[in-house]
Enzyme design. Sequence first.
Site, PDB file in Angstrom:
ATOM      1  N   LYS A  75       0.806  -1.225   0.000  1.00 32.93           N
ATOM      2  CA  LYS A  75       0.000   0.000   0.000  1.00 32.93           C
ATOM      3  C   LYS A  75       0.841   1.279   0.000  1.00 32.93           C
ATOM      4  CE  LYS A  75      -3.971  -2.119   2.296  1.00 32.93           C
ATOM      5  NZ  LYS A  75      -4.990  -2.019   3.369  1.00 32.93           N
ATOM      6  N   ASP A 112     -10.164   2.199   2.967  1.00 36.41           N
ATOM      7  CA  ASP A 112     -10.198   1.423   4.218  1.00 36.41           C
ATOM      8  C   ASP A 112     -10.985   2.157   5.312  1.00 36.41           C
ATOM      9  OD1 ASP A 112      -8.762  -0.772   3.273  1.00 36.41           O
ATOM     10  OD2 ASP A 112      -6.828   0.105   3.810  1.00 36.41           O
TER      11      ASP A 112
END
Length: 288
Positions: A75, A112
């Site tokens: 990420k 997220d």
Amino acid sequence: MTTVDSISGKAKVAGVMGWPIGHSRSPRLHGFWLRQYGIDGAYVPLAVAPERAEQAIRALPALGFRGCNVTVPLKEIAFRTVDRLDETARRMGAVNTIVVGDDGALEGGNTDGFGFIENLRAEQPDWTAESGPAVVIGAGGAARAVVVALLDAGAPEVRLVNRTRARAEELVADLAAVGLSGGVTVVDWVSRETALDGAALLVNTTTQGMAGQPALDLPLRALPVTAVVNDIVYVPLETPLLAEARARGNPVAGGIGMLLHQARPGFKAWFGVEPQVTAELSRFVLEG
Ligand code: ATR
């Protein structure tokens, strides 16, 4: 419901990039939606080693990918590689969703935190971020998304508790660097029990309580029974923390919903349909 049994040469293609990727539930999750909505599309697992991640991400437009999800440990590499970042990804320092724009540019976002908040709202509709202090256990990547999302949603105070205090302080320093300094206090691990005093939300972002791991070592005595307790662990669905919280009367929210809801914006961007999170989807993803 329309279904397609196979894809055509015109199929829209996306996937999830990570290392390793074999345990990812995202192909099942997006695959369920693709079939449910009868979309000519594919969502594939992409096992990409960190040292080749930049190269792989840059290749997405050339391969005709609509984009991809990015999972651990890529990420932060995705964050550094994309051409454009949305505001949320910029603040989280991590990208979990890449969309290839009409001009071929790589657009990085992070859903997220969106998944975390949407799950809480779905599981506990009475909860609002403004309700009171939130206690977040852990200071890894998941904690970062949770803290940013809580501050964005209007939490008046976030108490950040991590076994290794320095890591929590690092997280706070990173947030300060992107203009999110107010509202977060770091609490020592030894003081974790008293951090629960007066809290409206408790979130476990650590691996404790996961199958094969010990339970989170956190006595709940000081936690108001009105506080919502959320564990982002979803294997098992009912962690020891959730079981204890439920038994003493706290409203609880499980972890699988965060995974399901974080997937929605990517699916919409790549495949053009706003997908629904349902109990059937949840069962299907957990079976795999
Ligand atoms: P992720 O990025 O998925 O959140 P991570 O970066 O591995 O995962 O972070 C794991 C979190 O679990 C950390 O906050 C870690 O605490 P440390 O920073 O002190 O390592 C926490 N954690 C792991 N094992 C733990 C344990 N036995 N007790 C308490 N916290 C633990």
